[in-house]
Motif scaffolding. Sequence first.
Motif, PDB file in Angstrom:
ATOM      1  N   LEU A  50     -39.761  34.948  22.998  1.00 51.23           N
ATOM      2  CA  LEU A  50     -39.197  35.690  21.875  1.00 51.23           C
ATOM      3  C   LEU A  50     -39.490  37.177  22.022  1.00 51.23           C
ATOM      4  O   LEU A  50     -40.485  37.568  22.633  1.00 51.23           O
ATOM      5  N   ARG A  51     -38.625  37.977  21.417  1.00 47.53           N
ATOM      6  CA  ARG A  51     -38.807  39.424  21.450  1.00 47.53           C
ATOM      7  C   ARG A  51     -38.972  39.951  20.034  1.00 47.53           C
ATOM      8  O   ARG A  51     -38.524  39.333  19.073  1.00 47.53           O
ATOM      9  N   GLU A  52     -39.587  41.121  19.935  1.00 50.15           N
ATOM     10  CA  GLU A  52     -39.708  41.769  18.637  1.00 50.15           C
ATOM     11  C   GLU A  52     -38.308  41.993  18.076  1.00 50.15           C
ATOM     12  O   GLU A  52     -37.401  42.431  18.785  1.00 50.15           O
ATOM     13  N   GLY A  53     -38.138  41.649  16.812  1.00 57.35           N
ATOM     14  CA  GLY A  53     -36.839  41.795  16.166  1.00 57.35           C
ATOM     15  C   GLY A  53     -36.015  40.517  16.149  1.00 57.35           C
ATOM     16  O   GLY A  53     -35.043  40.415  15.397  1.00 57.35           O
ATOM     17  N   ASP A  54     -36.367  39.530  16.997  1.00 54.68           N
ATOM     18  CA  ASP A  54     -35.668  38.246  16.944  1.00 54.68           C
ATOM     19  C   ASP A  54     -35.883  37.622  15.573  1.00 54.68           C
ATOM     20  O   ASP A  54     -36.891  37.876  14.903  1.00 54.68           O
ATOM     21  N   ARG A  55     -34.915  36.807  15.157  1.00 47.08           N
ATOM     22  CA  ARG A  55     -34.994  36.166  13.836  1.00 47.08           C
ATOM     23  C   ARG A  55     -35.015  34.655  13.994  1.00 47.08           C
ATOM     24  O   ARG A  55     -34.597  34.114  14.995  1.00 47.08           O
ATOM     25  N   GLY A  56     -35.510  33.994  12.954  1.00 47.35           N
ATOM     26  CA  GLY A  56     -35.569  32.547  12.936  1.00 47.35           C
ATOM     27  C   GLY A  56     -35.888  32.078  11.536  1.00 47.35           C
ATOM     28  O   GLY A  56     -35.733  32.834  10.569  1.00 47.35           O
ATOM     29  N   TYR A  57     -36.377  30.848  11.430  1.00 48.53           N
ATOM     30  CA  TYR A  57     -36.721  30.281  10.123  1.00 48.53           C
ATOM     31  C   TYR A  57     -38.087  29.614  10.212  1.00 48.53           C
ATOM     32  O   TYR A  57     -38.483  29.101  11.247  1.00 48.53           O
ATOM     33  N   ALA A  58     -38.794  29.635   9.093  1.00 41.87           N
ATOM     34  CA  ALA A  58     -40.086  28.959   8.995  1.00 41.87           C
ATOM     35  C   ALA A  58     -40.260  28.477   7.565  1.00 41.87           C
ATOM     36  O   ALA A  58     -39.510  28.879   6.667  1.00 41.87           O
ATOM     37  N   LEU A  59     -41.253  27.627   7.359  1.00 44.91           N
ATOM     38  CA  LEU A  59     -41.532  27.114   6.017  1.00 44.91           C
ATOM     39  C   LEU A  59     -42.561  27.998   5.326  1.00 44.91           C
ATOM     40  O   LEU A  59     -43.616  28.300   5.895  1.00 44.91           O
ATOM     41  N   ALA A  60     -42.237  28.406   4.110  1.00 46.15           N
ATOM     42  CA  ALA A  60     -43.169  29.169   3.285  1.00 46.15           C
ATOM     43  C   ALA A  60     -43.619  28.270   2.146  1.00 46.15           C
ATOM     44  O   ALA A  60     -42.814  27.551   1.568  1.00 46.15           O
ATOM     45  N   SER A  61     -44.912  28.320   1.837  1.00 50.88           N
ATOM     46  CA  SER A  61     -45.398  27.461   0.754  1.00 50.88           C
ATOM     47  C   SER A  61     -44.699  27.819  -0.554  1.00 50.88           C
ATOM     48  O   SER A  61     -44.506  28.993  -0.862  1.00 50.88           O
ATOM     49  N   GLU A  62     -44.310  26.810  -1.263  1.00 51.06           N
ATOM     50  CA  GLU A  62     -43.649  26.908  -2.558  1.00 51.06           C
ATOM     51  C   GLU A  62     -42.219  27.456  -2.510  1.00 51.06           C
ATOM     52  O   GLU A  62     -41.539  27.484  -3.514  1.00 51.06           O
ATOM     53  N   ARG A  63     -41.763  27.932  -1.361  1.00 49.64           N
ATOM     54  CA  ARG A  63     -40.398  28.465  -1.294  1.00 49.64           C
ATOM     55  C   ARG A  63     -39.542  27.723  -0.283  1.00 49.64           C
ATOM     56  O   ARG A  63     -38.343  27.935  -0.214  1.00 49.64           O
ATOM     57  N   GLY A  64     -40.163  26.898   0.540  1.00 45.22           N
ATOM     58  CA  GLY A  64     -39.393  26.144   1.522  1.00 45.22           C
ATOM     59  C   GLY A  64     -39.008  26.994   2.725  1.00 45.22           C
ATOM     60  O   GLY A  64     -39.732  27.895   3.141  1.00 45.22           O
ATOM     61  N   ARG A  65     -37.845  26.694   3.256  1.00 44.28           N
ATOM     62  CA  ARG A  65     -37.380  27.361   4.481  1.00 44.28           C
ATOM     63  C   ARG A  65     -36.911  28.783   4.156  1.00 44.28           C
ATOM     64  O   ARG A  65     -36.066  29.002   3.296  1.00 44.28           O
ATOM     65  N   VAL A  66     -37.515  29.746   4.903  1.00 47.74           N
ATOM     66  CA  VAL A  66     -37.160  31.157   4.694  1.00 47.74           C
ATOM     67  C   VAL A  66     -36.866  31.805   6.038  1.00 47.74           C
ATOM     68  O   VAL A  66     -37.317  31.345   7.096  1.00 47.74           O
ATOM     69  N   GLU A  67     -36.164  32.901   6.007  1.00 44.59           N
ATOM     70  CA  GLU A  67     -35.858  33.644   7.225  1.00 44.59           C
ATOM     71  C   GLU A  67     -37.082  34.464   7.639  1.00 44.59           C
ATOM     72  O   GLU A  67     -37.755  35.061   6.793  1.00 44.59           O
TER      73      GLU A  67
END
Length: 198
Positions: free
Chosen positions: A4-21
């Motif tokens: 991965l490079r700086e600035g690349d985007r993806g998704y992860a799980l945030a507590s209490e908010r679910g899937r976030v960018e």
Amino acid sequence: MKILREGDRGYALASERGRVEIVYEYRTVELEKSNATVRNVLVGVDAETGEVLTVPAQSTPRLKAARDATKEKVMSVRMPRELDDVLHLVADHYHAAPKQFASAVIRYYLTLASSDADMARRLSALSKSRLATGRCRKNLRLRVQPELLVWLREVTVATEGATRSDLVRGAIMAAKEDVLDDRARQRQRALGAIAQAV
């Protein structure tokens, strides 16, 4: 493995908010258990809040190295000043910086001895040589992994009571014989590779 490079985007799980960018950024990371701080680590950051949510696989070796560095122990050894001269001569032979190379040479021989009883006995015997038993006026500080320290404790029993300091002095004498006295071509090549790496 995808890097991965700086600035690349993806998704992860945030507590209490679910899937976030998330967006990947280089940040300073504080390691909780070891209290180490690691700069410039690529992490996945919540695009809205800036909270670190994930660490990509490519960053884990840097964090592991920082954790392991806090586990390293510093071993202090008293030795004759002439052995310091030997370390400088061996470093000069390979056109290497003495400070970094000297520690690598000693760890190389100690690691060899940890898996080879003949080498352990050789280091113990060399520690009793005239050059290695002079007045110990030089203090050498050496960073070693805890596993090597455990082995050094064990080998003192197997080599008729040789101390850690004896084994370090023996390692320096082995480098003198192998390199300066031109006795072991294979170890000379290995030390040459180490010199280029440090």
